[in-house]
Design a protein around this motif. Sequence first.
Motif, PDB file in Angstrom:
ATOM      1  N   LYS A 209      38.216  43.421  29.459  1.00  0.00           N
ATOM      2  CA  LYS A 209      39.203  44.428  29.086  1.00  0.00           C
ATOM      3  C   LYS A 209      40.457  44.180  29.911  1.00  0.00           C
ATOM      4  O   LYS A 209      40.397  44.164  31.136  1.00  0.00           O
ATOM      5  CB  LYS A 209      38.662  45.830  29.330  1.00  0.00           C
ATOM      6  CG  LYS A 209      37.500  46.133  28.430  1.00  0.00           C
ATOM      7  CD  LYS A 209      36.994  47.536  28.614  1.00  0.00           C
ATOM      8  CE  LYS A 209      35.812  47.721  27.666  1.00  0.00           C
ATOM      9  NZ  LYS A 209      35.310  49.057  27.669  1.00  0.00           N
ATOM     10  N   TRP A 210      41.561  43.975  29.213  1.00  0.00           N
ATOM     11  CA  TRP A 210      42.851  43.751  29.856  1.00  0.00           C
ATOM     12  C   TRP A 210      43.791  44.859  29.440  1.00  0.00           C
ATOM     13  O   TRP A 210      43.693  45.405  28.354  1.00  0.00           O
ATOM     14  CB  TRP A 210      43.477  42.456  29.362  1.00  0.00           C
ATOM     15  CG  TRP A 210      42.998  41.177  29.963  1.00  0.00           C
ATOM     16  CD1 TRP A 210      41.845  40.961  30.645  1.00  0.00           C
ATOM     17  CD2 TRP A 210      43.668  39.928  29.887  1.00  0.00           C
ATOM     18  NE1 TRP A 210      41.757  39.648  31.003  1.00  0.00           N
ATOM     19  CE2 TRP A 210      42.866  38.986  30.536  1.00  0.00           C
ATOM     20  CE3 TRP A 210      44.863  39.497  29.318  1.00  0.00           C
ATOM     21  CZ2 TRP A 210      43.222  37.660  30.654  1.00  0.00           C
ATOM     22  CZ3 TRP A 210      45.210  38.179  29.424  1.00  0.00           C
ATOM     23  CH2 TRP A 210      44.402  37.265  30.102  1.00  0.00           C
ATOM     24  N   ARG A 211      44.762  45.118  30.284  1.00  0.00           N
ATOM     25  CA  ARG A 211      45.846  46.031  29.930  1.00  0.00           C
ATOM     26  C   ARG A 211      47.152  45.347  30.300  1.00  0.00           C
ATOM     27  O   ARG A 211      47.333  44.895  31.424  1.00  0.00           O
ATOM     28  CB  ARG A 211      45.726  47.348  30.691  1.00  0.00           C
ATOM     29  CG  ARG A 211      46.827  48.300  30.325  1.00  0.00           C
ATOM     30  CD  ARG A 211      46.699  49.617  31.086  1.00  0.00           C
ATOM     31  NE  ARG A 211      48.013  50.230  31.123  1.00  0.00           N
ATOM     32  CZ  ARG A 211      48.860  50.149  32.131  1.00  0.00           C
ATOM     33  NH1 ARG A 211      48.533  49.495  33.208  1.00  0.00           N
ATOM     34  NH2 ARG A 211      50.037  50.740  32.065  1.00  0.00           N
ATOM     35  N   ASN A 212      48.036  45.240  29.337  1.00  0.00           N
ATOM     36  CA  ASN A 212      49.362  44.682  29.574  1.00  0.00           C
ATOM     37  C   ASN A 212      50.384  45.676  29.046  1.00  0.00           C
ATOM     38  O   ASN A 212      50.586  45.779  27.842  1.00  0.00           O
ATOM     39  CB  ASN A 212      49.524  43.337  28.867  1.00  0.00           C
ATOM     40  CG  ASN A 212      50.869  42.722  29.160  1.00  0.00           C
ATOM     41  OD1 ASN A 212      51.215  42.533  30.312  1.00  0.00           O
ATOM     42  ND2 ASN A 212      51.628  42.444  28.132  1.00  0.00           N
ATOM     43  N   ARG A 213      50.953  46.421  29.949  1.00  0.00           N
ATOM     44  CA  ARG A 213      51.883  47.502  29.603  1.00  0.00           C
ATOM     45  C   ARG A 213      51.216  48.433  28.604  1.00  0.00           C
ATOM     46  O   ARG A 213      50.255  49.086  28.935  1.00  0.00           O
ATOM     47  CB  ARG A 213      53.206  46.928  29.117  1.00  0.00           C
ATOM     48  CG  ARG A 213      53.908  46.140  30.202  1.00  0.00           C
ATOM     49  CD  ARG A 213      55.283  45.698  29.784  1.00  0.00           C
ATOM     50  NE  ARG A 213      55.899  44.940  30.846  1.00  0.00           N
ATOM     51  CZ  ARG A 213      56.199  43.653  30.745  1.00  0.00           C
ATOM     52  NH1 ARG A 213      55.985  43.007  29.629  1.00  0.00           N
ATOM     53  NH2 ARG A 213      56.748  43.023  31.766  1.00  0.00           N
TER      54      ARG A 213
END
Length: 72
Positions: free
Chosen positions: A46-50
């Motif tokens: 799980k990634w979050r980019n902005r």
Amino acid sequence: MNTDPVRPPVPPFMRDTATQKVRAAEDAWNSRDPLRVSLAYTVDSKWRNRAEHLESREQIVAFLERKWAREL
């Protein structure tokens, strides 16, 4: 169940194996090959980019392809 092959070095890390692991990660990112980079992460990463939330290797690959296409 995770069926990914184990890519050495694996924990517990000593100084030399930790350095090896970091360099392998740097080499993957510097290759700008989204698939190669994604293989450093689990299939359910799980990634979050902005404002964008990514929840799989496939989404990571698609994100990196878009990102690097814009940057080049």
